[in-house]
Scaffold this motif. Structure first.
Motif, mmCIF file in Angstrom:
data_model
loop_
_atom_site.group_PDB
_atom_site.id
_atom_site.type_symbol
_atom_site.label_atom_id
_atom_site.label_comp_id
_atom_site.label_asym_id
_atom_site.label_seq_id
_atom_site.Cartn_x
_atom_site.Cartn_y
_atom_site.Cartn_z
ATOM 1 N N CYS A 19 0.857 -1.184 0.000
ATOM 2 C CA CYS A 19 0.000 0.000 0.000
ATOM 3 C C CYS A 19 0.895 1.236 0.000
ATOM 4 N N LEU A 20 0.541 2.224 -0.783
ATOM 5 C CA LEU A 20 1.349 3.443 -0.858
ATOM 6 C C LEU A 20 1.329 4.233 0.442
ATOM 7 N N ALA A 21 0.236 4.164 1.179
ATOM 8 C CA ALA A 21 0.105 4.975 2.394
ATOM 9 C C ALA A 21 0.738 4.308 3.611
ATOM 10 N N CYS A 22 0.390 3.034 3.860
ATOM 11 C CA CYS A 22 0.838 2.394 5.105
ATOM 12 C C CYS A 22 1.948 1.366 4.891
ATOM 13 N N GLY A 23 2.162 0.914 3.679
ATOM 14 C CA GLY A 23 3.224 -0.039 3.393
ATOM 15 C C GLY A 23 2.860 -1.495 3.596
ATOM 16 N N ASN A 24 1.652 -1.781 4.107
ATOM 17 C CA ASN A 24 1.225 -3.171 4.277
ATOM 18 C C ASN A 24 0.929 -3.803 2.919
ATOM 19 N N LYS A 25 1.034 -5.135 2.866
ATOM 20 C CA LYS A 25 0.833 -5.842 1.601
ATOM 21 C C LYS A 25 -0.627 -5.797 1.165
ATOM 22 N N LEU A 26 -0.810 -5.693 -0.138
ATOM 23 C CA LEU A 26 -2.124 -5.695 -0.778
ATOM 24 C C LEU A 26 -2.162 -6.791 -1.818
ATOM 25 N N ARG A 27 -3.310 -7.390 -2.012
ATOM 26 C CA ARG A 27 -3.508 -8.329 -3.111
ATOM 27 C C ARG A 27 -4.786 -7.929 -3.822
ATOM 28 N N CYS A 74 -7.001 3.360 4.048
ATOM 29 C CA CYS A 74 -6.022 4.415 3.735
ATOM 30 C C CYS A 74 -6.586 5.415 2.731
ATOM 31 N N ARG A 75 -7.379 4.921 1.777
ATOM 32 C CA ARG A 75 -7.993 5.798 0.765
ATOM 33 C C ARG A 75 -8.999 6.734 1.441
ATOM 34 N N ALA A 76 -9.777 6.198 2.406
ATOM 35 C CA ALA A 76 -10.767 7.023 3.117
ATOM 36 C C ALA A 76 -10.068 8.097 3.952
ATOM 37 N N GLU A 77 -8.952 7.719 4.586
ATOM 38 C CA GLU A 77 -8.207 8.696 5.384
ATOM 39 C C GLU A 77 -7.579 9.774 4.512
#
Length: 80
Positions: A19-27, A74-77
């Motif tokens: 994720c661009l904002a938090c760095g956690n993995k996305l699938r 992250c998008r909502a924030e």
């Protein structure tokens, strides 16, 4: 009035990235599709073949895979 069903050509793609904002993995997973029908034509006016459609879908999927993503939270924030 008759109902016509055209053959649907599908290509499934997935991407794993941070994720661009938090760095956690996305699938993310997405299916791209077009139908093989007489109205689906090339720029020169010829009806597309199944191979041409598959090539287009692979290019479209490759472009999508390069796009960065955000978690919904992250998008909502980011928008608020």
């Amino acid at each position: 009035m008759p109902t016509y069903r055209f053959h649907e050509v599908r290509h499934q793609a997935s991407k794993n990235l941070p994720c661009l904002a938090c760095g956690n993995k996305l699938r993310r997973q997405r299916t791209f599709s077009q139908t093989l029908n007489p109205f689906n034509k090339n720029a020169d006016g010829q009806v597309k073949t199944e191979l041409e459609i598959v090539r287009e879908l692979v290019v479209e999927a490759a472009d999508w895979e390069k796009e960065p993503e955000l978690h919904p939270r992250c998008r909502a924030e980011a928008t608020s």
